[in-house]
Design a protein around this motif. Sequence first.
Motif, PDB file in Angstrom:
ATOM      1  N   SER A  63     -11.787  -8.555   2.457  1.00 28.67           N
ATOM      2  CA  SER A  63     -13.175  -8.332   2.069  1.00 28.67           C
ATOM      3  C   SER A  63     -13.644  -6.965   2.544  1.00 28.67           C
ATOM      4  O   SER A  63     -14.361  -6.254   1.831  1.00 28.67           O
ATOM      5  CB  SER A  63     -14.067  -9.437   2.657  1.00 28.67           C
ATOM      6  OG  SER A  63     -13.647 -10.702   2.190  1.00 28.67           O
ATOM      7  N   THR A  64     -13.215  -6.572   3.777  1.00 26.25           N
ATOM      8  CA  THR A  64     -13.608  -5.267   4.303  1.00 26.25           C
ATOM      9  C   THR A  64     -13.036  -4.145   3.441  1.00 26.25           C
ATOM     10  O   THR A  64     -13.740  -3.186   3.095  1.00 26.25           O
ATOM     11  CB  THR A  64     -13.119  -5.119   5.755  1.00 26.25           C
ATOM     12  OG1 THR A  64     -13.675  -6.178   6.542  1.00 26.25           O
ATOM     13  CG2 THR A  64     -13.542  -3.781   6.331  1.00 26.25           C
ATOM     14  N   HIS A  65     -11.740  -4.244   3.084  1.00 23.93           N
ATOM     15  CA  HIS A  65     -11.125  -3.224   2.236  1.00 23.93           C
ATOM     16  C   HIS A  65     -11.822  -3.144   0.877  1.00 23.93           C
ATOM     17  O   HIS A  65     -12.027  -2.046   0.338  1.00 23.93           O
ATOM     18  CB  HIS A  65      -9.639  -3.533   2.036  1.00 23.93           C
ATOM     19  CG  HIS A  65      -8.829  -3.424   3.296  1.00 23.93           C
ATOM     20  ND1 HIS A  65      -9.118  -2.491   4.281  1.00 23.93           N
ATOM     21  CD2 HIS A  65      -7.750  -4.122   3.750  1.00 23.93           C
ATOM     22  CE1 HIS A  65      -8.247  -2.610   5.272  1.00 23.93           C
ATOM     23  NE2 HIS A  65      -7.408  -3.613   4.975  1.00 23.93           N
ATOM     24  N   ASP A  92     -19.925   6.345  -3.894  1.00 25.52           N
ATOM     25  CA  ASP A  92     -20.175   7.706  -3.414  1.00 25.52           C
ATOM     26  C   ASP A  92     -19.647   8.731  -4.408  1.00 25.52           C
ATOM     27  O   ASP A  92     -20.291   9.755  -4.672  1.00 25.52           O
ATOM     28  CB  ASP A  92     -19.532   7.904  -2.040  1.00 25.52           C
ATOM     29  CG  ASP A  92     -20.188   7.057  -0.958  1.00 25.52           C
ATOM     30  OD1 ASP A  92     -21.333   6.622  -1.184  1.00 25.52           O
ATOM     31  OD2 ASP A  92     -19.551   6.819   0.094  1.00 25.52           O
ATOM     32  N   ASN A  98     -14.953  -3.923   0.192  1.00 26.77           N
ATOM     33  CA  ASN A  98     -16.262  -3.296   0.370  1.00 26.77           C
ATOM     34  C   ASN A  98     -16.130  -1.790   0.548  1.00 26.77           C
ATOM     35  O   ASN A  98     -16.932  -1.012   0.019  1.00 26.77           O
ATOM     36  CB  ASN A  98     -16.981  -3.907   1.578  1.00 26.77           C
ATOM     37  CG  ASN A  98     -17.388  -5.347   1.340  1.00 26.77           C
ATOM     38  OD1 ASN A  98     -17.588  -5.749   0.202  1.00 26.77           O
ATOM     39  ND2 ASN A  98     -17.496  -6.134   2.395  1.00 26.77           N
ATOM     40  N   GLN A  99     -15.105  -1.354   1.309  1.00 26.92           N
ATOM     41  CA  GLN A  99     -14.897   0.076   1.498  1.00 26.92           C
ATOM     42  C   GLN A  99     -14.563   0.764   0.182  1.00 26.92           C
ATOM     43  O   GLN A  99     -15.043   1.860  -0.111  1.00 26.92           O
ATOM     44  CB  GLN A  99     -13.786   0.303   2.527  1.00 26.92           C
ATOM     45  CG  GLN A  99     -14.172  -0.101   3.955  1.00 26.92           C
ATOM     46  CD  GLN A  99     -13.011   0.054   4.920  1.00 26.92           C
ATOM     47  OE1 GLN A  99     -11.876   0.314   4.510  1.00 26.92           O
ATOM     48  NE2 GLN A  99     -13.293  -0.101   6.206  1.00 26.92           N
ATOM     49  N   ALA A 100     -13.704   0.118  -0.628  1.00 28.31           N
ATOM     50  CA  ALA A 100     -13.341   0.704  -1.916  1.00 28.31           C
ATOM     51  C   ALA A 100     -14.559   0.814  -2.831  1.00 28.31           C
ATOM     52  O   ALA A 100     -14.760   1.834  -3.505  1.00 28.31           O
ATOM     53  CB  ALA A 100     -12.246  -0.131  -2.578  1.00 28.31           C
ATOM     54  N   ARG A 155     -17.664   1.044  -1.865  1.00 29.45           N
ATOM     55  CA  ARG A 155     -18.557   2.074  -1.324  1.00 29.45           C
ATOM     56  C   ARG A 155     -18.046   3.472  -1.685  1.00 29.45           C
ATOM     57  O   ARG A 155     -18.818   4.364  -2.039  1.00 29.45           O
ATOM     58  CB  ARG A 155     -18.665   1.913   0.194  1.00 29.45           C
ATOM     59  CG  ARG A 155     -19.781   2.761   0.809  1.00 29.45           C
ATOM     60  CD  ARG A 155     -19.869   2.554   2.315  1.00 29.45           C
ATOM     61  NE  ARG A 155     -20.145   1.149   2.634  1.00 29.45           N
ATOM     62  CZ  ARG A 155     -19.266   0.328   3.181  1.00 29.45           C
ATOM     63  NH1 ARG A 155     -18.056   0.746   3.475  1.00 29.45           N
ATOM     64  NH2 ARG A 155     -19.590  -0.921   3.437  1.00 29.45           N
ATOM     65  N   ARG A 156     -16.702   3.660  -1.607  1.00 30.91           N
ATOM     66  CA  ARG A 156     -16.128   4.949  -1.939  1.00 30.91           C
ATOM     67  C   ARG A 156     -16.348   5.279  -3.414  1.00 30.91           C
ATOM     68  O   ARG A 156     -16.692   6.421  -3.766  1.00 30.91           O
ATOM     69  CB  ARG A 156     -14.642   4.947  -1.612  1.00 30.91           C
ATOM     70  CG  ARG A 156     -13.967   6.297  -1.844  1.00 30.91           C
ATOM     71  CD  ARG A 156     -12.580   6.338  -1.215  1.00 30.91           C
ATOM     72  NE  ARG A 156     -11.716   5.292  -1.751  1.00 30.91           N
ATOM     73  CZ  ARG A 156     -11.343   4.207  -1.084  1.00 30.91           C
ATOM     74  NH1 ARG A 156     -11.767   4.008   0.167  1.00 30.91           N
ATOM     75  NH2 ARG A 156     -10.550   3.304  -1.634  1.00 30.91           N
TER      76      ARG A 156
END
Length: 226
Positions: A154-156, A166, A158-160, A162-163
């Motif tokens: 889930s963290t990965h 951006d 969310n990071q993807a 977010r990236r």
Amino acid sequence: MSTFGSGANHLISIQPDELKFQFELEKQSYCDLKVVNNTENHVAFKVKTTSPKKYFVRPNTGVIDPWDSCIIRVTLQAQREYPPDMQCKDKFLLQSTIVPPHTDVDELQQDTFSKDSGRAIEECKLRVLYISPASAEENSTEETLGASTLSPDSTHLNQALRRLKDERDGAVRQTQQLQQELDMLKRRKVRKSDRGFSFTFAIFVALIGIMVGFLLNLSLSSPSTE
């Protein structure tokens, strides 16, 4: 007709199809049963058990309206000793039958659930399972570990996301900046063309003025023919 669980019942369905109690000494435990009327008729039910002193059932008798449901709470009374190997031989029996419309539970006859009454009686047997606190804790721990195992993914994710967001915002800003620069260049070009047009026009007007003045001077300075 008697069955184990609710799979073969036509009048009602029962969820869950077995009674599970978390067993602890000197503590009560309960299990809720949802009984659903699967017909367009009024259905009466009655709950029986092989160990009536150990369990408290409310309601143990009732009438369910067509397509409606009812919650039955079965409470295991506090026990002073563990059963051998945590195995329970207790059984529950839930009987059901069709009754006239708008029948109240207080109006049910004593022989309503008797097979000698001539009514069609459906019976559903329910097993009883005892769960130790340790087993319940292990299940809770497994669920927690499962959640923690899934959390890195889930963290990965969310990071993807977010990236990507951006990058999208950066592309939008660059597009806006390029559009502004293009507009500025267009305005500068228009100004330059305006200034060139004005200068040329001024030169043209001046030449005309000089020629007109020259002609006037020429005409005024020419000798008279008298």
